[in-house]
Design a protein around this motif. Sequence first.
Motif, PDB file in Angstrom:
ATOM      1  N   SER A   1     -15.952  47.064 -49.869  1.00 26.13           N
ATOM      2  CA  SER A   1     -14.972  46.385 -50.706  1.00 26.13           C
ATOM      3  C   SER A   1     -15.615  45.225 -51.473  1.00 26.13           C
ATOM      4  CB  SER A   1     -13.847  45.856 -49.824  1.00 26.13           C
ATOM      5  OG  SER A   1     -13.044  44.951 -50.523  1.00 26.13           O
ATOM      6  N   GLN A   2     -16.516  44.499 -50.797  1.00 27.34           N
ATOM      7  CA  GLN A   2     -17.172  43.329 -51.403  1.00 27.34           C
ATOM      8  C   GLN A   2     -18.573  43.160 -50.839  1.00 27.34           C
ATOM      9  OE1 GLN A   2     -15.986  41.278 -53.806  1.00 27.34           O
ATOM     10  NE2 GLN A   2     -14.066  42.401 -53.910  1.00 27.34           N
ATOM     11  N   LYS A   3     -19.420  42.526 -51.633  1.00 30.79           N
ATOM     12  CA  LYS A   3     -20.739  42.091 -51.170  1.00 30.79           C
ATOM     13  C   LYS A   3     -20.844  40.612 -51.515  1.00 30.79           C
ATOM     14  CE  LYS A   3     -25.690  42.682 -51.821  1.00 30.79           C
ATOM     15  NZ  LYS A   3     -26.734  43.386 -52.578  1.00 30.79           N
ATOM     16  N   ILE A   4     -21.150  39.804 -50.522  1.00 29.26           N
ATOM     17  CA  ILE A   4     -21.246  38.360 -50.721  1.00 29.26           C
ATOM     18  C   ILE A   4     -22.658  37.912 -50.408  1.00 29.26           C
ATOM     19  CG2 ILE A   4     -20.372  36.094 -49.999  1.00 29.26           C
ATOM     20  CD1 ILE A   4     -18.282  39.069 -49.281  1.00 29.26           C
ATOM     21  N   LEU A   5     -23.271  37.221 -51.351  1.00 31.43           N
ATOM     22  CA  LEU A   5     -24.584  36.617 -51.141  1.00 31.43           C
ATOM     23  C   LEU A   5     -24.359  35.136 -50.917  1.00 31.43           C
ATOM     24  CD1 LEU A   5     -26.568  38.349 -54.030  1.00 31.43           C
ATOM     25  CD2 LEU A   5     -26.488  39.006 -51.629  1.00 31.43           C
ATOM     26  N   GLY A   6     -24.848  34.621 -49.810  1.00 31.62           N
ATOM     27  CA  GLY A   6     -24.654  33.213 -49.495  1.00 31.62           C
ATOM     28  C   GLY A   6     -23.578  33.030 -48.444  1.00 31.62           C
ATOM     29  N   PRO A   7     -23.392  31.783 -48.008  1.00 29.21           N
ATOM     30  CA  PRO A   7     -22.481  31.514 -46.898  1.00 29.21           C
ATOM     31  C   PRO A   7     -21.009  31.618 -47.297  1.00 29.21           C
ATOM     32  CG  PRO A   7     -23.387  29.466 -47.723  1.00 29.21           C
ATOM     33  CD  PRO A   7     -24.086  30.572 -48.464  1.00 29.21           C
ATOM     34  N   MET A   8     -20.209  32.034 -46.328  1.00 29.01           N
ATOM     35  CA  MET A   8     -18.753  32.085 -46.499  1.00 29.01           C
ATOM     36  C   MET A   8     -18.131  30.960 -45.683  1.00 29.01           C
ATOM     37  SD  MET A   8     -18.056  36.190 -46.060  1.00 29.01           S
ATOM     38  CE  MET A   8     -18.607  36.194 -44.352  1.00 29.01           C
ATOM     39  N   ASP A   9     -16.912  30.580 -46.074  1.00 31.34           N
ATOM     40  CA  ASP A   9     -16.156  29.622 -45.277  1.00 31.34           C
ATOM     41  C   ASP A   9     -14.849  30.275 -44.842  1.00 31.34           C
ATOM     42  OD1 ASP A   9     -14.473  29.539 -47.501  1.00 31.34           O
ATOM     43  OD2 ASP A   9     -15.147  27.566 -48.153  1.00 31.34           O
ATOM     44  N   ASP A  10     -14.031  29.557 -44.086  1.00 34.47           N
ATOM     45  CA  ASP A  10     -12.768  30.100 -43.566  1.00 34.47           C
ATOM     46  C   ASP A  10     -11.887  30.651 -44.679  1.00 34.47           C
ATOM     47  OD1 ASP A  10     -13.647  27.833 -41.649  1.00 34.47           O
ATOM     48  OD2 ASP A  10     -12.193  28.964 -40.461  1.00 34.47           O
ATOM     49  N   LYS A  11     -11.744  29.869 -45.740  1.00 34.18           N
ATOM     50  CA  LYS A  11     -10.868  30.263 -46.842  1.00 34.18           C
ATOM     51  C   LYS A  11     -11.344  31.583 -47.453  1.00 34.18           C
ATOM     52  CE  LYS A  11      -9.061  28.714 -51.256  1.00 34.18           C
ATOM     53  NZ  LYS A  11      -9.225  27.825 -52.388  1.00 34.18           N
ATOM     54  N   MET A  12     -12.635  31.704 -47.704  1.00 38.35           N
ATOM     55  CA  MET A  12     -13.172  32.912 -48.309  1.00 38.35           C
ATOM     56  C   MET A  12     -12.967  34.120 -47.390  1.00 38.35           C
ATOM     57  SD  MET A  12     -17.060  33.834 -49.537  1.00 38.35           S
ATOM     58  CE  MET A  12     -17.082  32.817 -50.981  1.00 38.35           C
ATOM     59  N   ILE A  13     -13.245  33.951 -46.114  1.00 38.47           N
ATOM     60  CA  ILE A  13     -13.081  35.064 -45.168  1.00 38.47           C
ATOM     61  C   ILE A  13     -11.624  35.501 -45.142  1.00 38.47           C
ATOM     62  CG2 ILE A  13     -13.237  35.776 -42.751  1.00 38.47           C
ATOM     63  CD1 ILE A  13     -15.592  33.752 -42.487  1.00 38.47           C
ATOM     64  N   ASN A  14     -10.699  34.557 -45.066  1.00 34.01           N
ATOM     65  CA  ASN A  14      -9.271  34.876 -45.074  1.00 34.01           C
ATOM     66  C   ASN A  14      -8.869  35.631 -46.333  1.00 34.01           C
ATOM     67  OD1 ASN A  14      -7.921  33.977 -42.605  1.00 34.01           O
ATOM     68  ND2 ASN A  14      -8.680  31.955 -43.183  1.00 34.01           N
ATOM     69  N   GLU A  15      -9.347  35.170 -47.485  1.00 34.11           N
ATOM     70  CA  GLU A  15      -9.003  35.825 -48.749  1.00 34.11           C
ATOM     71  C   GLU A  15      -9.569  37.232 -48.813  1.00 34.11           C
ATOM     72  OE1 GLU A  15     -10.338  33.185 -51.856  1.00 34.11           O
ATOM     73  OE2 GLU A  15      -8.728  31.754 -51.474  1.00 34.11           O
ATOM     74  N   LEU A  16     -10.814  37.408 -48.379  1.00 33.02           N
ATOM     75  CA  LEU A  16     -11.433  38.743 -48.396  1.00 33.02           C
ATOM     76  C   LEU A  16     -10.647  39.729 -47.531  1.00 33.02           C
ATOM     77  CD1 LEU A  16     -15.171  37.662 -48.117  1.00 33.02           C
ATOM     78  CD2 LEU A  16     -14.132  38.842 -50.071  1.00 33.02           C
ATOM     79  N   VAL A  17     -10.232  39.269 -46.371  1.00 30.96           N
ATOM     80  CA  VAL A  17      -9.474  40.142 -45.459  1.00 30.96           C
ATOM     81  C   VAL A  17      -8.074  40.393 -46.005  1.00 30.96           C
ATOM     82  CG1 VAL A  17      -8.472  40.314 -43.147  1.00 30.96           C
ATOM     83  CG2 VAL A  17     -10.837  39.528 -43.432  1.00 30.96           C
ATOM     84  N   GLU A  18      -7.406  39.344 -46.479  1.00 32.67           N
ATOM     85  CA  GLU A  18      -6.040  39.495 -46.996  1.00 32.67           C
ATOM     86  C   GLU A  18      -5.990  40.462 -48.174  1.00 32.67           C
ATOM     87  OE1 GLU A  18      -3.067  38.487 -45.801  1.00 32.67           O
ATOM     88  OE2 GLU A  18      -4.272  37.852 -44.085  1.00 32.67           O
ATOM     89  N   ASN A  19      -7.031  40.486 -49.005  1.00 26.76           N
ATOM     90  CA  ASN A  19      -7.073  41.399 -50.146  1.00 26.76           C
ATOM     91  C   ASN A  19      -7.161  42.852 -49.727  1.00 26.76           C
ATOM     92  OD1 ASN A  19      -6.878  39.339 -52.017  1.00 26.76           O
ATOM     93  ND2 ASN A  19      -9.082  39.135 -52.260  1.00 26.76           N
ATOM     94  N   LEU A  20      -7.521  43.110 -48.473  1.00 27.25           N
ATOM     95  CA  LEU A  20      -7.640  44.486 -47.979  1.00 27.25           C
ATOM     96  C   LEU A  20      -6.432  44.946 -47.192  1.00 27.25           C
ATOM     97  CD1 LEU A  20     -11.373  44.567 -46.913  1.00 27.25           C
ATOM     98  CD2 LEU A  20     -10.325  45.576 -48.936  1.00 27.25           C
ATOM     99  N   LYS A  21      -5.513  44.047 -46.931  1.00 34.67           N
ATOM    100  CA  LYS A  21      -4.319  44.421 -46.132  1.00 34.67           C
ATOM    101  C   LYS A  21      -3.246  45.011 -47.013  1.00 34.67           C
ATOM    102  CE  LYS A  21      -5.016  41.271 -42.328  1.00 34.67           C
ATOM    103  NZ  LYS A  21      -4.479  40.190 -41.549  1.00 34.67           N
TER     104      LYS A  21
END
Length: 193
Positions: A173-193
């Motif tokens: 679904s996505q490829k992320i280069l570099g560090p993620m934070d809580d907000k980014m992880i939540n958004e990435l997961v929510e976009n897949l639900k």
Amino acid sequence: MIKWTVGILIAVLIISGIIIKMVKSNTELTESIETIQAAYVTSVIDNESGLEKGKVPPNFELPTLSGEKVKLTDYKGKIVILNFWASWCGPCKVEMPHMQNYYKNNKDATNVEIIAVNMTSEERGGQKSIEKFVKEYGLTFPILLDNDGIVMDLYNIITIPTTYVIDTDGVISQKILGPMDDKMINELVENLK
């Protein structure tokens, strides 16, 4: 004395101008080279390896720190956050508390799994460094060991951390280069639900 000072000042200004022009020219050249390299790497990664968005990533089997064998396909049907990292990586140190926080707060409530593949072949202190890192950051999600660098090569990992988000159908679904934070992880997961 004044002529001498003015002369030195003019010389300094001229030399400064030359240095600024050289740095600017070098920066533009470096940016051009980086753009070309990025286009090539993206082309290679996206067009030849099947690692681009919408593709099924290559399966692999790796041992965990405790010696269990884990396959990526074991997690089909779940959203998978597949992270590549090393214990010496500064951005990985920034990212890991966020991943652990997300995992701790959501592992029972969601259909999400975090899998952290340690680039063991690139580790400077071997398994002891990995164990120390895991303990220091209190990581409880699966830590897989890429002892020979095969998975790192398979996934064309150049920068770390690199994270692939895989949907419930087993597709990137996505490829992320570099560090993620809580907000980014939540958004990435929510976009897949």
